[in-house]
Design an enzyme around this catalytic site. Structure first.
Site: not given
Ligand code: BGC
Length: 740
Positions: A284
């Site tokens: 993530d």
């Molecule tokens: C979130 C993810 C997301 C990623 C990209 C993160 O802050 O937890 O679910 O896919 O950002 O935007």
């Protein structure tokens, strides 16, 4: 030389119908031949993902470094670059790199790209896998038409804590329902097979147990027994693997003290080991770097080391692989085999998407134009929205709106609020497209009914200056409809709330309006279960409308007027008090069973009952259903046998309606104490007034299995109870049988 090789192979492949296996072999061989040509730097580049917020739009020129890195082969994927023009532009830069390996473009397309569908939790209330799949498919079609290859969805985290803002992004609290929804969403996004121009790669996230963040605070630690992990939280991920999810994303939480991007147990032992997963895992955002903040490692190099060793293939926005993997490989702390494995997993997907044949195949202005304004997509989001609405209360059949109603007061801050209807994570939304409840009702009711709209209060603050006008409008009306709830940015990522009542002065607004004595229909909109006891007690009717997307107003108006008979059922328990959280229908028996009439020595509170305000699986219709004549075809079952449970469902009301019939199982004595009930079957049944249908469910060993003390999925002989009904707390039919 390499270019020539690739194109010869591509030419050879053209027109040949390979079986799936032969094709995979071929892709594997092709990937290996690319890897043989790559330098270590180029390999590491494939494992690196940048965000393109800075490289598109006016900042393009200022971010020469990022574009330069792409040209140098230091980037394998970009997120947040969207639109044919932008993706083409950035891909052109990648095509200037030595090996011309195409980039993957990813984005969070969670519930629609341009056409916004209901938030995933709302869609889950449909219990309709075809509709959920259709919604994901349309999101994918639109995303693929703007040059995207990859959505960071579905979120398959089971969530039992409505304080956690991301509960809106998932399928709710139940593992069995969650498994089906995970599968439907993956198949919707990807189609049967990657490579279609109407499909994108799915990403099952967040691996794992993110939905159990302690205290409902986002990004928090998770301490969890293996038993609970395997029984409740992992199965939807396994369902996503089985459905062919191309990618996985690890989570922001620790699991029992280990940040998941560094979890060997999750990524290597379970996902790539036991489940034989062949896709790739992306971290993530910045989560590799965050291992330092967790106090798991002292520096970024160690973070990179821990992540790559434990199976994280791609680094989203930590720059840790880019900065440290080379040294880690040259000093032999990381073997090149690990790097090659990660690169291979990523390149296989690029081949499967057809990007080596044509890196611009998803960049087509014509398709971008037609897909994004496609009226079929609007029709589909309306249908999904209609079926996501849950009728929670309907005293004296105040709904559907009677023909005698000529004056409606529409009151509340969500009655005419376009952006809020789309909820969080609303893709490339255009709020202008949204039909609000005011608009929807005006269109539906036409000139016959006068609608007086008064906002009454803001969503979030304690302003009461609009109350007087609202009360006046209510006094002059035959019926009051109140649109209350959260703002779109009060649920979603980083939007945990400790109090989950109506924000601001809305509850007081309700009391002021309801005190007029006029019948009040409350339409509640939110990305999570709210606690609204005052409204639940005093409103004549309550519709839970979540955030329904672009067609919210039309869908709600259809239900209010009776053009559509509501059929949604709650995919998550609605508590009556924050103190009950986490609360689930799926709870365990205890040695001090709850008894509402006994004051103490029981598993309960002395101030609040155990029962939820609205139970999992609950939802009313404008018609009524009768459950009768449950019969099991036998009363004993061999381990490899089956039992058929049959019963009759009758529509006893005067309208056609749709019921979600639910089957629950209880195992009264087991080597691991079992929940009081577990959902193990559901069907949606449409019935005309007076019509009856025979419904059957099949029970087999799978239905009766659980993770035992050795973490083996198996059943144990003995008595079982089967329960059938229209809600987890309203199981009209019950029967016992024995597993031999
Ligand atoms: C979130 C993810 C997301 C990623 C990209 C993160 O802050 O937890 O679910 O896919 O950002 O935007």
């Amino acid at each position: 030389m390499y270019k020539v090789k690739i194109s010869i192979i591509s030419l050879a492949l053209a027109g040949i119908q390979w079986s799936a296996v032969a094709q995979r072999k071929t892709i594997n061989q092709r990937v290996d031949s690319v890897i043989r040509l790559m330098t270590l730097d180029e390999k590491i580049g494939q494992l690196n993902q940048y965000s393109g917020r800075e490289v598109t739009g006016p900042l393009v020129k200022q971010n020469a470094n990022m574009l330069n890195d792409i040209k140098l082969g230091k980037v394998g994927s970009m997120l947040n670059v969207q639109g044919v023009q932008n993706t083409r532009h950035v891909q052109e830069v990648a095509m200037q790199s030595r090996l011309k390996i195409p980039l993957l473009f990813g984005m969070d397309v969670i519930h629609g790209y341009k056409t916004i569908f209901p938030v995933p939790l709302a869609e889950s209330a449909t219990w309709d896998m075809d509709l959920i799949r259709l919604s994901a498919h349309i999101a994918a079609k639109e995303a693929a038409a703007v040059g995207l290859h990859w959505t960071f969805a579905p979120m398959v985290d089971i969530a039992r804590d409505p304080r956690w803002g991301r509960i809106m992004e998932g399928a709710g609290e139940d593992t069995y329902l969650g498994n089906y929804i995970a599968k439907a969403r993956v198949l919707g996004f990807q189609g049967e097979k990657l490579g279609g121009l109407d499909a994108v790669m799915a990403c099952a996230k967040h691996f794992a147990a993110y939905g159990a963040s302690s205290s409902g605070r986002d990004y928090n630690d998770v301490e969890m027994s293996d038993h609970q992990l395997w029984e409740i939280y992992l199965p939807p991920f396994k369902a996503a693997v089985d459905a062919g999810a191309a990618t996985f994303m690890s989570s922001f939480n620790t699991l029992n003290g280990v940040p998941t991007a560094a979890s060997n147990y999750l990524q290597r032992d379970i996902l790539k080991g036991k489940w034989k997963y062949s896709g790739f895992v992306v971290s993530d955002w910045g989560s590799i770097d965050q291992m330092i903040k967790w106090g798991y490692v002292g520096n970024k190099k160690d973070a990179a080391l821990k992540a790559i060793i434990s199976g994280c293939d791609m680094d989203m926005m930590s720059y840790s692989y880019l900065e440290h993997l080379k040294e880690l490989v040259t000093t032999k702390q990381v073997s090149i085999t690990l790097i090659d494995d990660a690169v291979k997993r990523i390149l296989v997907k690029k081949f499967e998407l057809g990007l080596f044949e044509d890196p611009y195949r998803f960049c087509n202005e014509e398709r971008e134009k037609t897909e994004l304004n496609n009226p079929e997509h609007v029709k589909a989001t309306l249908k999904v929205a209609q079926k996501s609405i849950v009728l929670l209360k309907n005293q004296d059949a105040v709904l559907p709106i009677q023909k005698t109603v000529k004056n409606i007061a529409l009151i509340g801050p969500l009655a005419d609020s376009k952006r809020d209807m789309q909820g969080a994570w609303a893709g490339a939304n255009e709020a202008e497209r949204v039909v609000t409840l005011l608009k929807g009702l005006q269109q539906k009711l036409g000139q016959d009914v006068r609608i007086t709209y008064v906002k009454g209060a803001p969503i979030k603050t304690n302003d009461t200056t609009g109350f007087a006008e609202a009360v006046k409008a209510a006094k002059n009306a035959d019926l009051v409809i109140m649109a209350l709830g959260e703002a779109y940015d009060q649920s979603g990522e980083s939007r945990s709330r400790a109090e989950i009542g109506l924000p601001g002065s809305q509850d007081d607004l309700f009391t002021a309006v309801q005190s007029t004595g006029k019948p009040v229909v409350a339409v509640l909109m939110a990305g999570r279960p709210l606690i609204f006891n005052n409204i639940a007690n005093k409103a004549n009717a309550v519709l839970y409308a979540w955030f329904l997307g672009d067609q919210a107003g039309n869908a709600i108006a259809d239900v209010l007027t009776g053009a559509v008979n509501p059929s949604g059922k709650l995919p998550v328990t609605f508590p009556r008090s924050v103190g009950q959280i986490p609360l689930t229908y799926n709870d365990y028996k205890t040695g001090h069973p709850y008894n509402a009439n006994v004051f103490q020595y029981q598993t309960g509170y002395i101030d609040v009952p155990n029962a939820p305000r609205f139970a999992f699986g609950y939802g009313l219709s404008y018609t009524t259903f009768k459950y009768s004549d449950l019969k099991l075809d036998k009363t004993t079952m061999a381990k490899n046998g089956k039992i058929t449970a049959g019963f009759t469902l009758t529509n006893t009301g005067s309208r056609a309606g749709e019921e979600v019939v639910q089957l629950y199982i209880h195992d009264p004595v087991a080597s691991v104490v079992q929940p009081t009930k577990k959902l193990k079957g559901f069907q949606k049944v449409v019935l005309n007034p007076g019509e009856s249908k025979s419904i059957t469910f099949t029970i087999d060993n799978e239905t009766l299995s659980f993770y035992n003390q050795q973490l083996k999925w198996d059943s144990e002989p003995g008595k079982f109870k089967v329960m059938i009904g229209g809600a987890s707390d309203d199981l009209k039919l019950q029967a016992d049988f024995e597993l031999k």
